[in-house]
Design an enzyme around this catalytic site. Structure first.
Site, PDB file in Angstrom:
ATOM      1  N   TRP A  19       0.606  -1.184  -0.020  1.00  0.00           N
ATOM      2  CA  TRP A  19       0.352   0.233   0.227  1.00  0.00           C
ATOM      3  C   TRP A  19       1.124   1.151   0.474  1.00  0.00           C
ATOM      4  O   TRP A  19       1.692   1.308   0.488  1.00  0.00           O
ATOM      5  CB  TRP A  19      -0.591  -0.019   1.295  1.00  0.00           C
ATOM      6  CG  TRP A  19      -1.807   1.020   1.331  1.00  0.00           C
ATOM      7  CD1 TRP A  19      -1.226   2.182   2.251  1.00  0.00           C
ATOM      8  CD2 TRP A  19      -2.513   1.946   0.601  1.00  0.00           C
ATOM      9  NE1 TRP A  19      -1.868   3.782   2.407  1.00  0.00           N
ATOM     10  CE2 TRP A  19      -3.366   2.944   1.818  1.00  0.00           C
ATOM     11  CE3 TRP A  19      -3.800   1.251   0.275  1.00  0.00           C
ATOM     12  CZ2 TRP A  19      -3.850   3.495   1.376  1.00  0.00           C
ATOM     13  CZ3 TRP A  19      -5.223   1.831   0.252  1.00  0.00           C
ATOM     14  CH2 TRP A  19      -5.025   3.100   0.600  1.00  0.00           C
ATOM     15  N   ASN A  21       0.289   5.930   0.076  1.00  0.00           N
ATOM     16  CA  ASN A  21      -0.387   6.796  -0.253  1.00  0.00           C
ATOM     17  C   ASN A  21       0.189   8.265  -0.608  1.00  0.00           C
ATOM     18  O   ASN A  21       0.872   7.905  -1.523  1.00  0.00           O
ATOM     19  CB  ASN A  21      -1.767   6.866   1.063  1.00  0.00           C
ATOM     20  CG  ASN A  21      -1.314   6.990   2.466  1.00  0.00           C
ATOM     21  OD1 ASN A  21      -0.335   5.741   2.685  1.00  0.00           O
ATOM     22  ND2 ASN A  21      -1.323   7.862   3.105  1.00  0.00           N
ATOM     23  N   ASP A  22      -0.362   8.861   0.653  1.00  0.00           N
ATOM     24  CA  ASP A  22       0.706  10.575   0.539  1.00  0.00           C
ATOM     25  C   ASP A  22       2.152  11.101  -0.096  1.00  0.00           C
ATOM     26  O   ASP A  22       2.633   9.857   0.438  1.00  0.00           O
ATOM     27  CB  ASP A  22       0.475  11.213   1.463  1.00  0.00           C
ATOM     28  CG  ASP A  22      -1.546  11.222   2.120  1.00  0.00           C
ATOM     29  OD1 ASP A  22      -1.782  10.528   1.579  1.00  0.00           O
ATOM     30  OD2 ASP A  22      -1.253  11.723   2.996  1.00  0.00           O
ATOM     31  N   GLN A  38       3.238   7.668   2.403  1.00  0.00           N
ATOM     32  CA  GLN A  38       2.693   6.914   2.972  1.00  0.00           C
ATOM     33  C   GLN A  38       3.031   5.300   2.333  1.00  0.00           C
ATOM     34  O   GLN A  38       2.967   5.259   1.227  1.00  0.00           O
ATOM     35  CB  GLN A  38       1.807   7.484   2.976  1.00  0.00           C
ATOM     36  CG  GLN A  38       1.894   9.219   3.701  1.00  0.00           C
ATOM     37  CD  GLN A  38       2.337   8.497   5.275  1.00  0.00           C
ATOM     38  OE1 GLN A  38       1.275   8.718   6.055  1.00  0.00           O
ATOM     39  NE2 GLN A  38       3.198   9.516   5.593  1.00  0.00           N
ATOM     40  N   TRP A  81       3.240   9.621  10.180  1.00  0.00           N
ATOM     41  CA  TRP A  81       2.264  10.618   8.941  1.00  0.00           C
ATOM     42  C   TRP A  81       3.408  11.060   7.592  1.00  0.00           C
ATOM     43  O   TRP A  81       4.166  11.977   7.920  1.00  0.00           O
ATOM     44  CB  TRP A  81       1.169  10.222   9.518  1.00  0.00           C
ATOM     45  CG  TRP A  81       0.461   9.443  10.219  1.00  0.00           C
ATOM     46  CD1 TRP A  81       0.833   8.047   9.687  1.00  0.00           C
ATOM     47  CD2 TRP A  81      -1.114   9.213  10.620  1.00  0.00           C
ATOM     48  NE1 TRP A  81      -0.151   7.158  10.009  1.00  0.00           N
ATOM     49  CE2 TRP A  81      -1.284   8.066  11.009  1.00  0.00           C
ATOM     50  CE3 TRP A  81      -1.277  10.705  11.278  1.00  0.00           C
ATOM     51  CZ2 TRP A  81      -2.321   7.938  11.400  1.00  0.00           C
ATOM     52  CZ3 TRP A  81      -3.186   9.795  11.917  1.00  0.00           C
ATOM     53  CH2 TRP A  81      -3.575   8.495  12.008  1.00  0.00           C
ATOM     54  N   THR A  82       2.486  11.661   7.701  1.00  0.00           N
ATOM     55  CA  THR A  82       2.368  12.848   6.252  1.00  0.00           C
ATOM     56  C   THR A  82       3.098  13.975   6.495  1.00  0.00           C
ATOM     57  O   THR A  82       2.991  14.589   7.843  1.00  0.00           O
ATOM     58  CB  THR A  82       1.092  13.332   5.548  1.00  0.00           C
ATOM     59  OG1 THR A  82       1.244  12.291   4.280  1.00  0.00           O
ATOM     60  CG2 THR A  82       1.398  14.640   4.476  1.00  0.00           C
ATOM     61  N   ARG A 145      -2.549  17.909  11.424  1.00  0.00           N
ATOM     62  CA  ARG A 145      -1.916  17.087  10.959  1.00  0.00           C
ATOM     63  C   ARG A 145      -1.381  17.326   9.646  1.00  0.00           C
ATOM     64  O   ARG A 145      -1.866  18.525   9.810  1.00  0.00           O
ATOM     65  CB  ARG A 145      -1.751  16.096  10.725  1.00  0.00           C
ATOM     66  CG  ARG A 145      -3.295  15.534   9.921  1.00  0.00           C
ATOM     67  CD  ARG A 145      -3.728  13.772  10.356  1.00  0.00           C
ATOM     68  NE  ARG A 145      -5.058  13.547   8.856  1.00  0.00           N
ATOM     69  CZ  ARG A 145      -6.148  14.222   9.680  1.00  0.00           C
ATOM     70  NH1 ARG A 145      -6.315  14.325  11.149  1.00  0.00           N
ATOM     71  NH2 ARG A 145      -7.339  13.506   9.483  1.00  0.00           N
ATOM     72  N   ASP A 146       0.504  16.919   9.226  1.00  0.00           N
ATOM     73  CA  ASP A 146       0.664  17.259   8.248  1.00  0.00           C
ATOM     74  C   ASP A 146       1.765  18.779   8.208  1.00  0.00           C
ATOM     75  O   ASP A 146       0.588  19.944   6.873  1.00  0.00           O
ATOM     76  CB  ASP A 146      -0.497  16.865   6.525  1.00  0.00           C
ATOM     77  CG  ASP A 146      -1.289  15.737   6.824  1.00  0.00           C
ATOM     78  OD1 ASP A 146      -0.360  14.926   7.423  1.00  0.00           O
ATOM     79  OD2 ASP A 146      -2.743  15.998   6.502  1.00  0.00           O
ATOM     80  N   ASP A 233     -11.267  15.931   3.960  1.00  0.00           N
ATOM     81  CA  ASP A 233     -10.934  14.650   5.339  1.00  0.00           C
ATOM     82  C   ASP A 233     -12.571  14.232   4.181  1.00  0.00           C
ATOM     83  O   ASP A 233     -12.256  12.870   4.499  1.00  0.00           O
ATOM     84  CB  ASP A 233     -10.433  14.514   6.130  1.00  0.00           C
ATOM     85  CG  ASP A 233     -10.093  13.025   6.982  1.00  0.00           C
ATOM     86  OD1 ASP A 233     -10.332  11.933   5.926  1.00  0.00           O
ATOM     87  OD2 ASP A 233     -10.515  12.946   8.213  1.00  0.00           O
TER      88      ASP A 233
HETATM   89  C1  FRU Z   1      -4.813  12.320   4.515  1.00  0.00           C
HETATM   90  C2  FRU Z   1      -3.581  11.609   5.305  1.00  0.00           C
HETATM   91  C3  FRU Z   1      -3.174  12.654   5.796  1.00  0.00           C
HETATM   92  C4  FRU Z   1      -2.143  11.563   6.863  1.00  0.00           C
HETATM   93  C5  FRU Z   1      -1.789  10.697   6.480  1.00  0.00           C
HETATM   94  C6  FRU Z   1      -1.589   9.375   6.901  1.00  0.00           C
HETATM   95  O1  FRU Z   1      -4.188  10.386   2.978  1.00  0.00           O
HETATM   96  O2  FRU Z   1      -4.453  11.101   6.212  1.00  0.00           O
HETATM   97  O3  FRU Z   1      -3.710  13.260   7.066  1.00  0.00           O
HETATM   98  O4  FRU Z   1      -1.504  12.495   7.986  1.00  0.00           O
HETATM   99  O5  FRU Z   1      -2.586  10.261   5.266  1.00  0.00           O
HETATM  100  O6  FRU Z   1      -1.132   8.540   6.050  1.00  0.00           O
END
Ligand code: FRU
Length: 538
Positions: A19, A21-22, A38, A81-82, A145-146, A233
Site C-alpha cells: 500500500w 498513499n500521500d 506514505q 505520517w505525512t 496534522r501534515d 477528509d
Molecule cells: C491523508 C492522510 C494524512 C495523514 C496520512 C496518514 O491521506 O490521512 O492526513 O498524515 O494520510 O497516512
C-alpha cells in the site's frame, strides 16, 4: 498474481508491492529528485505507515531506496505520517512530519539527513527532542496534522502551516520558528472555511502573475498571488483557491469568497488526493504530486498485492489568460517516454458516429487532441436552461446539440468496455456558451466490484481558442487535462477485455446536430525504468 498484472502501470510511480498513499517531502537535493511516500510495508491496505523513499534524475525513472523512516519511537509508533521538506540556505534539510503517538495523539516531529554529503540521503535521524509540537488548547488530539514546507519572513522567522478543524470548520494554523525545534502559534488562523471539515495536507505557495517560472515557497511581494489548498477528509478531494497572503496579518484571503477553499475549484475532478507541491530550484518550477488511490474493492487490492499510484508530476502555474485558476501540466520530462507518433489530421465526424484510430497498442499512451465544432451548428444552437452537469447528466450517452464528443479510451473492439473523455458544450439562458469536460467510467469495466463514476466540471474557454485535451493512458489510469490544464480529471479504470493488444482508441461524436473536426496526435509510451533497491548499486 499474474491475473491482475495488466493493471500495474508502465510509467507511473509505484512501489514493487503493498500500500502507498500521500506524497511526502518532495525536493531536489544533491542533483536528485527525492520522493517520499506514505507506505505500508506489510500489506496492500492502509496501516503500519512508514516513509518509502525513491530518487530520480528526471521525475520519470526512479530508483527505490530503503525506507527513510519507520515507526520506532513513542511519538510515531502508530504511524510516521505525512510531512514536508524545507531546504535552508546554508544547505541543511529540514523534514517535519506528523507522528501518531502511542496514544494516537497527532504530534509534529523533526527529522534530518544523517549525512548531507550523501546525495541519496539514505539515512535519516529523528531529533532527540521530539515531538516539537503537540495539539494546542482547543484542538482535538486527532485533528492536528501534515505540516507544510516552511516559508521565511522578513523578521528572520520561518513559518509552517498545519491543518485542523474546529467543529465543522476546516482551518489551518500557522506557527513561527527560528530553529525548527521551538515554535510559537501565530494568533488567529491562516484561513478557515465553515462546513468543510478536517483539512488534511494543507499547501500554501506563491504563483507569479507575470512570469512562467515557479516561485520559491518564501517568495512574496507585488506580482504574486498565493494558492491555498486543503484536502478535505470528509469528501476526499483536493480543493484550492487563489488569493493573497499577508505576512503582516498572517492571513490568507481568497480573491473570490464564493470560490473559497473547499467550496470552489478542485485540482482534479476525478481520483486525486493529499497532493503536495515543491519548488524545483533545478528548473525554476513548481511541481505538484498527487496520490491516486484504487477505486476497486479492498479484496481486489489484497489479491493483486498492491494499491495506489502517484500522478505524473505536474507543473503548476497561474493561468494568466483567465486570471481565475491555475494550470496543471505533466512535467516536460514525460516526453522522453514518447515513441512512434501517429497523426490524425482534421478528421470530420458527423453526429452520432465513431471513428477507429488505428494504433498498435493503446494501453500506454500520450495523446493530444483539438476539436472544432462546425460554425453553423454553433449559430443554430438554442438556449437551454437545462442545467448540465458531468456527474448527473447521463454521461457520454446523453446527447445534446453540441456534444458530447471526444475520445474513447481503453476500449475493446466490441466497445463493451470503454472510458469516454469528452467535451459537452451548452448555451445558458444568458446566451453564453459553457463548456464541460468529463470522464465517464460507467462502461469502463465488465467487473462489478469497481467504482464507475461519471465526473468532471466546467472548463473556461477563451474566445478564439480551440477545444483541446491531453490524455495520459497507463493501463489502469487515465489522466486528462483540458485547455492546457485548466480542468483535470484522473480516473482509475479496470478493464477486463480492453487490455494489452485488445485495447483500442476511438474518436466519437455523440452530438445530435453538429459536425466535429478533430486533429489528434498519439504516442505509444515506453515503460519507465523504476528500479528496485539493491545494495549492489552502491
Ligand atoms: C491523508 C492522510 C494524512 C495523514 C496520512 C496518514 O491521506 O490521512 O492526513 O498524515 O494520510 O497516512
Amino acid at each position: 498474481n499474474t491475473m491482475l498484472s495488466w493493471q500495474r502501470t508502465g510509467y507511473h510511480f509505484q512501489p514493487e508491492k503493498n500500500w502507498m498513499n500521500d506524497p511526502n517531502g518532495p525536493m531536489f537535493y544533491g542533483g536528485w529528485y527525492h520522493f517520499f511516500y506514505q507506505y505500508n510495508p506489510d500489506a496492500a491496505v492502509w496501516g503500519n505507515i512508514v516513509w518509502g523513499h525513491a530518487v530520480s534524475k528526471d521525475l520519470i525513472e526512479w530508483l527505490h531506496l530503503p525506507l527513510a523512516m519507520v515507526a520506532d519511537h513513542w511519538y510515531d509508533t502508530n504511524g510516521v505520517w505525512t510531512g514536508s521538506a524545507t531546504l535552508l540556505s546554508d544547505g541543511q534539510v529540514i523534514m517535519l512530519y506528523t507522528g501518531a503517538t502511542n496514544e494516537s495523539v497527532q504530534v509534529q516531529n523533526l527529522a534530518y539527513p544523517a549525512d548531507l554529503s550523501d546525495p541519496l540521503l539514505v539515512d535519516w535521524v529523528k531529533y532527540p527532542g521530539n515531538p516539537v509540537l503537540v495539539p494546542p488548547p482547543g484542538i482535538d488530539d486527532r485533528d492536528f496534522r501534515d505540516p507544510t514546507t516552511a516559508w521565511y519572513g522578513p523578521d528572520g522567522k520561518w513559518r509552517i502551516a498545519i491543518g485542523s478543524k474546529v467543529n465543522k470548520t476546516g482551518i489551518s494554523l500557522v506557527y513561527d520558528t527560528e530553529d525548527f525545534k521551538k515554535y510559537e502559534l501565530i494568533e488567529g488562523v491562516l484561513h478557515a472555511v465553515p462546513g468543510t471539515g478536517m483539512w488534511e495536507c494543507v499547501d500554501l505557495f506563491p504563483v507569479s502573475l507575470k512570469e512562467d517560472n515557479g516561485l520559491d515557497t518564501s517568495f512574496n511581494g507585488p506580482g504574486v498571488k498565493h494558492v491555498l489548498k486543503a484536502s478535505l477528509d470528509d469528501d476526499k478531494n483536493d480543493y484550492y483557491a487563489i488569493g493573497t497572503y499577508s505576512l503582516e496579518s498572517g492571513n490568507w484571503t481568497p480573491d473570490n469568497p464564493n470560490l473559497d477553499v473547499g467550496i470552489g475549484l478542485r485540482y482534479d475532478y476525478g481520483k486525486f488526493y493529499a497532493s503536495k507541491t515543491f519548488y524545483d530550484q533545478n528548473k525554476q518550477r513548481r511541481i505538484l504530486w498527487g496520490w491516486i488511490g484504487e477505486t476497486d474493492g479492498e479484496s481486489a487490492d489484497i489479491k493483486k498485492g498492491w494499491a495506489s499510484v502517484q500522478s505524473i508530476p505536474r507543473t503548476v502555474v497561474f493561468d494568466k489568460k483567465t486570471g481565475t485558476n491555475i494550470l496543471q501540466w505533466p512535467v516536460e520530462e514525460i516526453k522522453s517516454l514518447r515513441k512512434s507518433c501517429k497523426k490524425f489530421d482534421k478528421l470530420e465526424v458527423g453526429p452520432g458516429s465513431v471513428v477507429t484510430l488505428e494504433l498498435e497498442k493503446a494501453t500506454q499512451m500520450d495523446i493530444t487532441a483539438e476539436f472544432e465544432i462546425d460554425k453553423e451548428a454553433l449559430k443554430r444552437i438554442g438556449e437551454s436552461d437545462m442545467e448540465y452537469s458531468c456527474s448527473t447528466s447521463g454521461g457520454s450517452a446523453q446527447r445534446g446539440e453540441l456534444g458530447p464528443f471526444g475520445l474513447l479510451l481503453l476500449a475493446d473492439e466490441g466497445r463493451c468496455e470503454q472510458t469516454p473523455v469528452y467535451f459537452y458544450v451548452a448555451k445558458g439562458t444568458d446566451g453564453q456558451l459553457k463548456t464541460f469536460f468529463c470522464t465517464d467510467e460507467s462502461r469502463s469495466s465488465l467487473a462489478n466490484d469497481v467504482d464507475k463514476r461519471i465526473f468532471g466540471s466546467t472548463v473556461p474557454v477563451i474566445k478564439g481558442e480551440k477545444l483541446s485535451m491531453r490524455i495520459l493512458v497507463d493501463h489502469s489510469i487515465i489522466e486528462s487535462f483540458a485547455q492546457g490544464g485548466r480542468t483535470c480529471i484522473t480516473s482509475r479504470v479496470y478493464p477486463t477485455k480492453a487490455i494489452y493488444g485488445a485495447a483500442h482508441l476511438y474518436l466519437f461524436n455523440n452530438a445530435t446536430s453538429a459536425n466535429i473536426t478533430a486533429s489528434i496526435q498519439t504516442w505509444a509510451m515506453k515503460s519507465a525504468y523504476i528500479r528496485p533497491y539493491s545494495s549492489h548499486a552502491f
